[in-house]
Design an enzyme around this catalytic site. Structure first.
Site, PDB file in Angstrom:
ATOM      1  N   HIS A  73       0.835  -1.195   0.000  1.00 66.89           N
ATOM      2  CA  HIS A  73       0.000   0.000   0.000  1.00 66.89           C
ATOM      3  C   HIS A  73       0.871   1.247   0.000  1.00 66.89           C
ATOM      4  O   HIS A  73       1.944   1.281   0.626  1.00 66.89           O
ATOM      5  CB  HIS A  73      -0.942   0.015   1.211  1.00 66.89           C
ATOM      6  N   ASP A  75      -0.723   4.303   0.688  1.00 63.77           N
ATOM      7  CA  ASP A  75      -1.311   5.281   1.609  1.00 63.77           C
ATOM      8  C   ASP A  75      -0.584   5.219   2.948  1.00 63.77           C
ATOM      9  O   ASP A  75      -0.081   4.170   3.363  1.00 63.77           O
ATOM     10  CB  ASP A  75      -2.816   5.055   1.782  1.00 63.77           C
ATOM     11  N   GLU A 140      -5.071   0.870   2.835  1.00 61.90           N
ATOM     12  CA  GLU A 140      -4.716  -0.066   3.903  1.00 61.90           C
ATOM     13  C   GLU A 140      -4.764   0.602   5.262  1.00 61.90           C
ATOM     14  O   GLU A 140      -5.168  -0.005   6.250  1.00 61.90           O
ATOM     15  CB  GLU A 140      -3.329  -0.650   3.637  1.00 61.90           C
ATOM     16  N   GLU A 169       5.058  -5.660   4.127  1.00 57.18           N
ATOM     17  CA  GLU A 169       4.891  -4.957   5.400  1.00 57.18           C
ATOM     18  C   GLU A 169       6.172  -5.064   6.244  1.00 57.18           C
ATOM     19  O   GLU A 169       6.930  -6.032   6.115  1.00 57.18           O
ATOM     20  CB  GLU A 169       3.720  -5.542   6.191  1.00 57.18           C
TER      21      GLU A 169
END
Length: 398
Positions: A73, A75, A140, A169
């Protein structure tokens, strides 16, 4: 600019102020990195009533063969008080070997490194012996309604299918190479409202204090433990996260009291069996007379949050081995295989293909002065490059 440089890639992404759900130029930057490499890039906007529209990106190189997905992601959470940062949160300044910026580790850093790893692979070996795709969302850190879940469905309806996925992540607690996430606990939240009778605190016999009913109900959910854990997961854990009576007066017994809770659960449970156990405990505790002698059972309502996160565990040995071998080769550390932490978008991906997670060290994620080690960016790129080679070798040769 060459996409083979993870430091330059990350600087470009951090300088895009993509605070959720704003795209901020981040997806356009990724498209500019991937298109020259031969990726077919598509942008998809997802919508839902009562939520902001979210732009997402899907890119693929290759038409057949084993298909590896990288998911992430762009964002980021808001920077907070920008004056508290030692470097502007969207400047991507480098100082003392660290790159500062919102999203540096969560998780623009992972994206920057995987782009660099793929670019290097193509530069050195040509197009992959199969297919590689990027599934990148802008939702996310927000409600996670118009992001990965809908992007996966959109892509699958167009005929896309994947054999494995890596989510970038920040999984490492202390040092790069510490930990691979091979699963995630489930998450279930709810709210209990206990009904009483309002009255004067000096005349409790004329009222029914809902706090006296709330206490045994809340206690019943926290003790005894739901389970002892499993070999792959820690014990399920429930926390009461808020208690409220909405009563500013000290001499008034309130009419109702509420408490909210969240439980992170292992694969001993499903969301449905856990709900049944919670209701059983509440019903049993409702008859507890310890604090309400002579009263009828506690009257309560239970409401569930609409979207529980389901527990999952990846057992794909080829995927786990490909990544573990790459981490150990580059760092000389054998990573722990873990299911700790919160939820991630892997909870949606697991319904389409096996998924694992590995990225940067996460110590500064969401903090003031979020930052990533420049050395770690190069190391992670090397790990991802080795993983790509390993995975395609396993997929082709078993």
């Amino acid at each position: 600019m060459s996409a083979t440089n993870p430091v330059e890639n990350l600087q470009t992404l951090i300088r895009c102020p993509s605070v959720t759900p704003t795209e901020g130029g981040a997806l356009s930057a990724i498209q500019a990195m991937l298109a020259p490499l031969g990726f077919r890039v598509e942008r998809m906007v997802a919508q839902a009533e009562g939520t902001p529209d979210v732009e997402n990106l899907y890119a693929r190189i290759g038409d057949d063969g084993p298909h590896l997905m990288f998911a992430g992601h762009t964002d980021v959470v808001p920077p907070g008080d920008e004056a508290s940062w030692s470097h502007p949160p969207f400047a991507a300044d480098i100082a003392d070997g660290m790159m500062f910026g919102r999203g540096a580790v969560d998780m623009k850093g992972g994206i920057a490194c995987f782009v660099a790893a793929v670019a290097r692979h193509i530069e050195q070996h040509g197009a992959p012996n199969g297919s590689i795709s990027f599934l990148i969302t802008g939702d996310e850190e927000g409600p996670s309604i118009n992001g990965t879940e809908k992007l996966l469905k959109w892509a699958a309806e167009k005929g896309e299918a994947w054999d494995a996925c890596l989510v970038g992540e920040p999984t490492n607690p202390d040092v790069l190479g510490d930990m691979i996430k091979i699963g995630r606990r489930g998450s279930l939240s709810g709210k209990v409202t206990v009904h009483g009778v309002q009255g004067h605190a000096a005349y409790p016999h004329l009222a029914d204090n809902p706090v006296r009913g709330l206490l045994p109900l809340a206690s019943a959910l926290m003790d005894p433990a739901f389970d002892a854990g499993t070999p792959e997961f820690p014990a399920s854990n429930l926390e009461v996260t808020s208690v409220d009576v909405g009563n500013p007066a000290t001499n008034v017994i309130p009419a109702k009291a509420t408490f909210a809770f969240n439980i992170r659960f292992n694969d001993t449970w499903s969301a449905d069996t856990l709900k049944a156990e919670i209701i059983r405990r509440l019903d049993e505790a409702a008859g507890d007379q310890t604090l309400r002698a002579g009263r009828e059972p506690v009257r309560y309502d239970l409401t569930w949050n609409e979207r529980p996160s389901h527990v999952f565990l990846t057992r794909n040995n080829a995927l786990i081995a490909s990544l573990s071998e790459a981490v150990e080769k580059v760092t000389q550390r054998r990573p722990a295989l873990s299911t700790t932490g919160g939820t991630s978008d892997a909870r949606f991906i697991k319904d389409y293909c096996p998924v694992v997670e590995f990225g940067l060290v996460g110590q500064t994620m969401h903090m003031v002065d979020e930052r990533a080690s420049v050395t770690d960016l190069e190391t992670l790129t090397e790990i991802y490059g080795s993983f790509i080679a390993n995975w395609f070798d396993h997929a082709r040769n078993g």
